[in-house]
Design a protein around this motif. Structure first.
Motif, short mmCIF file in Angstrom:
data_model
loop_
_atom_site.label_atom_id
_atom_site.label_comp_id
_atom_site.label_asym_id
_atom_site.label_seq_id
_atom_site.Cartn_x
_atom_site.Cartn_y
_atom_site.Cartn_z
N ALA A 483 -27.21 34.46 -0.61
CA ALA A 483 -27.29 33.55 0.53
C ALA A 483 -26.94 32.12 0.12
CB ALA A 483 -28.69 33.60 1.13
N ALA A 484 -27.49 31.66 -1.01
CA ALA A 484 -27.24 30.28 -1.44
C ALA A 484 -25.76 30.07 -1.76
CB ALA A 484 -28.10 29.95 -2.65
N SER A 485 -25.13 31.04 -2.42
CA SER A 485 -23.72 30.90 -2.77
C SER A 485 -22.84 30.89 -1.54
CB SER A 485 -23.29 32.03 -3.71
OG SER A 485 -24.01 31.98 -4.92
N GLU A 488 -22.83 27.56 -0.07
CA GLU A 488 -22.08 26.59 -0.87
C GLU A 488 -20.58 26.75 -0.71
OE1 GLU A 488 -23.42 27.31 -4.79
OE2 GLU A 488 -25.47 26.59 -4.44
N THR A 489 -20.11 28.00 -0.63
CA THR A 489 -18.66 28.26 -0.64
C THR A 489 -18.08 28.49 0.74
OG1 THR A 489 -19.04 30.63 -0.99
CG2 THR A 489 -18.82 29.24 -2.94
N ALA A 544 -30.37 31.49 6.86
CA ALA A 544 -29.33 30.61 6.31
C ALA A 544 -27.93 31.09 6.64
CB ALA A 544 -29.49 30.52 4.79
N THR A 545 -27.75 32.39 6.82
CA THR A 545 -26.41 32.93 7.06
C THR A 545 -26.11 33.17 8.53
OG1 THR A 545 -27.27 35.17 6.66
CG2 THR A 545 -26.27 34.02 4.80
N VAL A 546 -27.00 32.76 9.43
CA VAL A 546 -26.71 32.92 10.86
C VAL A 546 -25.43 32.21 11.27
CG1 VAL A 546 -27.49 32.23 13.17
CG2 VAL A 546 -29.05 33.41 11.64
N PRO A 547 -25.15 30.97 10.79
CA PRO A 547 -23.90 30.32 11.22
C PRO A 547 -22.66 30.83 10.50
CG PRO A 547 -25.49 28.74 10.30
CD PRO A 547 -25.94 30.09 9.94
N CYS A 860 -38.97 27.27 6.83
CA CYS A 860 -38.52 26.87 5.48
C CYS A 860 -37.26 27.62 5.10
CB CYS A 860 -39.63 27.14 4.47
SG CYS A 860 -39.15 26.82 2.75
N ALA A 861 -36.26 26.90 4.60
CA ALA A 861 -34.99 27.51 4.20
C ALA A 861 -34.65 27.18 2.75
CB ALA A 861 -33.86 27.03 5.12
N ASN A 862 -35.66 26.87 1.95
CA ASN A 862 -35.45 26.48 0.55
C ASN A 862 -35.07 27.72 -0.27
OD1 ASN A 862 -35.54 25.48 -2.04
ND2 ASN A 862 -37.44 24.33 -1.73
N LEU A 863 -33.84 27.75 -0.78
CA LEU A 863 -33.35 28.86 -1.58
C LEU A 863 -33.14 28.47 -3.04
CD1 LEU A 863 -30.81 30.38 0.95
CD2 LEU A 863 -32.87 31.50 0.09
N GLU A 864 -33.80 27.42 -3.50
CA GLU A 864 -33.66 27.00 -4.88
C GLU A 864 -34.32 28.01 -5.81
OE1 GLU A 864 -35.34 23.16 -5.23
OE2 GLU A 864 -33.88 22.17 -3.92
#
Length: 918
Positions: A483-485, A488-489, A544-547, A860-864
């Motif tokens: 999800a985080a990647s 970012e990309t 996080a990936t809804v959009p 909360c959407a913190n994926l760190e």
């Protein structure tokens, strides 16, 4: 035409004669080498051996060169035979050939960018049937000539004699006998010996690419059955290099042979110290010996000739082969981690110097790519060996160490920055390292059968090993990084363009299809804190990936998350219904109270934990899943899998709200309350439903914020219905029609005023759509569902005219409420078991989320980091630590969304600040 066949071919008789002549020359060379070695060993004192070696220098150099040429020529013959094969072996279609090798795990050609034989075979088919037939015939004849001449055996035997003599030469020179051999001659001979070892290794590697396990019908398969000399060479070379990598023993290998095989490692280190990049050095020194060792271990059963007696045994016991495979995997994992971490210039210099002198491990010679390939292939080989002859039901225990190594490899599937090919997934076709990892390693995780049923009293030993090896936090990290990647990309064009972690999950998902099979046991038997962190991470990833990539229904990361969530929640409802039905059956049979202190169906600890995690997953995953549906719908597309999931879960949530008398519910409370009380009594007082009985708290009931009336309306639209019918082809009734009927009736009963008023111009749904749905259900044999939606259609007509359930006039609110009560009175007869299953859920989403812990901000959407459990939390100072947050942003957002009402802090954006949580 001759042009279609490539260069002119030798006649079969000439090929046979040439190879037999080579074998004869090799036999002579082997004899000479043995004689020289015997004489040199007999002259034990260096000054006595020196004159002999000096006189034999010219002969020794010639014999080594001849061995090199023969090995190289044999390799060319093997490659040529493989290249002349059409798209598949003669008489076997490409599909049959693929099916034959599909269960053997990744071959070397799959993991490499392009193995020689695979690349050649893929593009060498002739343009006509006659050309293809001629090529196949040539390959068969050349293979027969190679087999009859035993040239590979002679080559390996000659190499063994050469290494024996070479050990004496090196000892004489290193012991300071200057007359033993001129320095220039020694250096030349050293290079020639290295070339001979490399060429023989290349020959064996070409043979291994034609293993019967990979290409059982290939004409070269019989050639690839190694004789004793070739088998010894592959095993000895691999063990010698492996020992140089980890410093462990050589399993009794003769020291002179080990030193001879490892000479190439010292030469490679010397060349690396001179600044020659690893990509320009031969891969037959480091990479091929280790990978061929792994291939040899995994294919021991195929090394026995077809004429071997039943009692014949492989060269190594399976226990020893498994131990060697795991040892190779440890080297690969450690070298991959070291390459990914990087070395300073000083560290690189020290490691290469130690490798050149033979005073330290040689893992510095393994690049990230080679180390990762080695680890994947070694773990796959160990898996194949453990599962040889075993059932494929997940009962075979791979062991904690196997899983620990598999988990340790996961963070290193991405090329480290600055390495060759950095940022590019190394792949063969469409599959890279990450896909192989998911398809051949991670998918060994044992799963539960379908349909969902009672949990076993305890997990299988194979599953306990996976948990002990760390598979649960490993999966969380993969979801988190995927999800985080993606954020970012940006969106990609499919799984190949996705981050490596997503590729792993795509490949892993292909085996199971339904995520219930692997996710349910993890949530049931896994560490509760780790299980809760996985639930939170999947929810954040979905949010996080809804959009991302909304306009596409391809294999994007967004669809990966929605697919995992959708199939799990859909099966979760079936498990709840089964559990409620079993509890009811036990009570009817008069069973004694269970050990949990409740009724006959008191929950096992694993069932209780799974129920808690399931309810928390519904609370955390359903809102972002629905937001994804609305986002796609706004773009004119249909998120079919998410719609189906919603249709399965909405009836359960509507009944859960009704049983506790949520403010939005119009369902008659008496029957629902009885169902809730009965389920709690049967399943034990400590069950999730009973423990949280009472009014919903913290933001309303289960349906709050989901827009269920609009959701059902979208599912009733003709174009959406057509898409869902196509998706559920062959199972329309169970997967789509009945869930839609249940959702319509349950939502109408729970939210009668919203359904009755719709947009202000009439009911929210068209009665004609419900009649069509009823006709579909009746046509497929479900009269109860048909009766339910037809009754609802009639009720919609009465609501449209402002009438009560029996035609009487009254206010809009009274009309809606009375209509809902009439529907609810018959709901249990239409859809038995649904209310009892709903009674197992907590009172509200907030109550369900309480067992997850973590940041108190629901958004909360913190994926760190690698785990949600590792996020540092700060307690809210205003409410005495009742709420904790991972960041100031989350604390402020939660304050604004309603925490200010519960917090005792004064005015201010953050409820009086925060303090570090324990």
């Amino acid at each position: 035409m001759a042009a279609s066949l490539g260069p002119p071919l030798m006649c079969p008789e000439a090929e046979q004669e040439t190879l037999e002549a080579l074998s004869g020359r090799l036999a002579d060379a082997r004899t000479e080498l043995h004689l020289l070695a015997d004489d040199a060993v007999a002259a034990a004192v260096p000054r006595t051996a020196a004159p002999l070696l000096q006189a034999s220098t010219e002969l020794l150099t010639a014999l080594v060169s001849g061995l090199t040429v023969t090995a190289a020529l044999t390799t060319v013959c093997l490659q040529l035979a493989a290249a002349k094969l059409p798209s598949g072996p003669p008489g076997v279609t490409a599909a049959a050939a693929a099916a034959a090798g599909g269960n053997a795990g990744p071959s070397s050609t799959e993991v490499e960018a392009a193995a020689t034989s695979g690349a050649a075979a893929g593009g060498s088919a002739g343009p006509s049937d006659s050309a293809a037939s001629a090529s196949a015939c040539y390959a068969q004849e050349l293979a027969a000539a190679l087999r009859a001449s035993a040239v590979v055996e002679h080559t390996c035997a000659a190499l063994a004699a050469l290494l024996r003599l070479w050990a004496v030469v090196r000892t004489a020179v290193s012991d300071g006998a200057p007359a033993a051999m001129p320095l220039a001659a020694f250096q030349l001979l050293s290079r020639n010996v290295d070339a001979a070892v490399c060429d023989v290794t290349a020959t064996l590697h070409t043979l291994f690419s034609q293993q019967p396990r990979a290409l059982p019908a290939s004409p070269l398969a019989s050639v690839a059955v190694l004789g004793p000399c070739a088998s010894y060479t592959a095993l000895a070379h691999g063990v010698a290099v492996l020992s140089a990598m980890d410093g462990e023993g050589t399993h009794g290998l003769e020291p002179s042979v080990a030193r001879g095989f490892c000479q190439g490692l010292q030469l490679e280190a010397e060349e690396r110290l001179r600044g020659i990049p690893a990509s320009q050095l031969p891969n037959s020194r480091v990479e091929l010996p280790l990978r061929d060792l792994v291939t040899f271990l995994a294919a021991q059963d195929s090394q026995l000739p077809a004429t071997a007696p039943p009692a014949a045994k492989a060269l190594l016991p399976y226990s020893s082969a498994i131990a060697l495979a795991l040892r190779a995997a440890r080297v690969g994992v450690q070298a991959s981690a070291e390459a990914a971490a990087g070395r300073t210039a000083e560290q690189e210099l020290a490691a290469l110097t130690a490798a050149r002198l033979g005073t330290g491990p040689c893992r510095v010679l393994l690049t990230w790519r080679v180390a990762t390939v080695l680890a994947i292939e070694a773990l796959t080989a160990a898996n194949n060996l453990v599962n040889t002859g075993a059932e494929t039901d997940g009962s075979v225990d791979l062991g904690e160490e196997w899983w620990r190594l598999t988990v340790a490899l996961a963070p290193h599937l991405r090329a480290p920055a600055g390495s060759p090919g950095s940022g590019v997934v190394q792949a063969s076709g469409a599959a890279g390292f990450a896909a192989h990892y998911g398809r051949n390693l991670l998918d060994q995780l044992p799963g539960l059968p379908l349909p969902p049923g009672p949990l076993p009293p305890a997990p299988k030993p194979s599953f306990r090993s996976a948990l002990a090896g760390g598979v649960l936090p490993c999966l969380e990290r993969l979801f988190r990084r995927a999800a985080a990647s993606q954020l970012e990309t940006g969106p990609g064009g499919g799984p190949e363009a996705s981050p490596p972690e997503a590729q792993t999950l795509f490949a892993f998902k292909q085996r199971y299809g339904d995520s219930w099979r692997w996710l349910a046991p993890l949530l049931a038997w896994g560490d509760a804190r780790q299980a809760a962190a996985l639930v939170r991470t999947i929810g954040k990833g979905l949010e996080a990936t809804v959009p991302v990539n909304l306009a596409s229904d391809d294999a994007s990361v967004k669809n990966l998350f929605s697919s995992v969530v959708g199939t799990f929640l859909g099966m979760s409802r079936r498990w709840l219904e089964d559990m409620a039905a079993r509890a009811g059956g036990q009570q009817a049979a008069g069973a004694a109270p269970g050990p949990g202190g409740g009724g006959a169906g008191a929950l096992l600890p694993a069932e209780r934990q799974l129920l808690e995690m399931l309810a928390a997953a519904v609370a955390a995953w359903l809102p972002p899943l629905f937001r994804g549906v609305w986002a796609r719908y706004g773009l004119g597309t249909v998120g079919a899998s998410a719609l189906l999931c919603g249709l399965h879960v909405l009836p359960l949530l509507a009944c859960a709200d009704a049983k506790l008398g949520a403010p939005s519910s119009g369902v008659a409370a008496a029957g629902s309350a009885a169902a809730a009380t009965g389920a709690a009594a049967r399943l034990g007082a400590s069950s999730a439903g009973a423990a949280t009985a009472g009014q919903p708290s913290g933001g309303g009931g289960w349906l709050a914020g989901l827009s269920p009336v609009r959701f059902v309306g979208v599912a009733l639209e003709p174009q959406v219905a057509d898409a869902l019918m196509q998706l559920t082809a062959g199972s329309h009734l169970q997967l789509y029609l009945i869930p839609l009927a249940e959702a319509c009736c349950a939502v109408a009963a729970a939210l009668p005023e919203e359904v009755a008023k719709g947009g202000g111009a009439g009911p929210a749904w068209e009665p004609s759509q419900l009649r069509s749905l009823g006709a579909e259900c009746r046509a497929r044999g479900d009269a109860a569902a048909a009766e339910a939606v037809e009754a609802l259609a009639a009720q919609l007509v009465r609501w449209a005219h402002g009438s009560g359930p029996r035609g009487g006039r009254g206010g809009a609110r009274a009309s809606a409420a009375s209509g809902a009560q009439a529907l609810a009175a018959r709901f249990g007869a239409w859809f038995p078991g649904l209310e009892a299953a709903a009674a197992l859920l907590p009172a509200s989403p907030a109550a369900a989320r309480a067992c997850l812990g973590g940041c108190s901000n629901p958004a909360c959407a913190n994926l760190e980091g690698d785990s949600d459990a590792a996020l540092p939390l700060r307690a809210c100072a205003g409410c005495g630590g009742a709420a904790s947050y991972c960041s100031r942003e989350c604390q402020t957002a939660h304050w604004r969304s309603g925490h200010r009402k519960a917090c005792r802090g004064g005015a201010g954006g953050g409820g009086g600040g925060a303090r570090r949580s324990s």
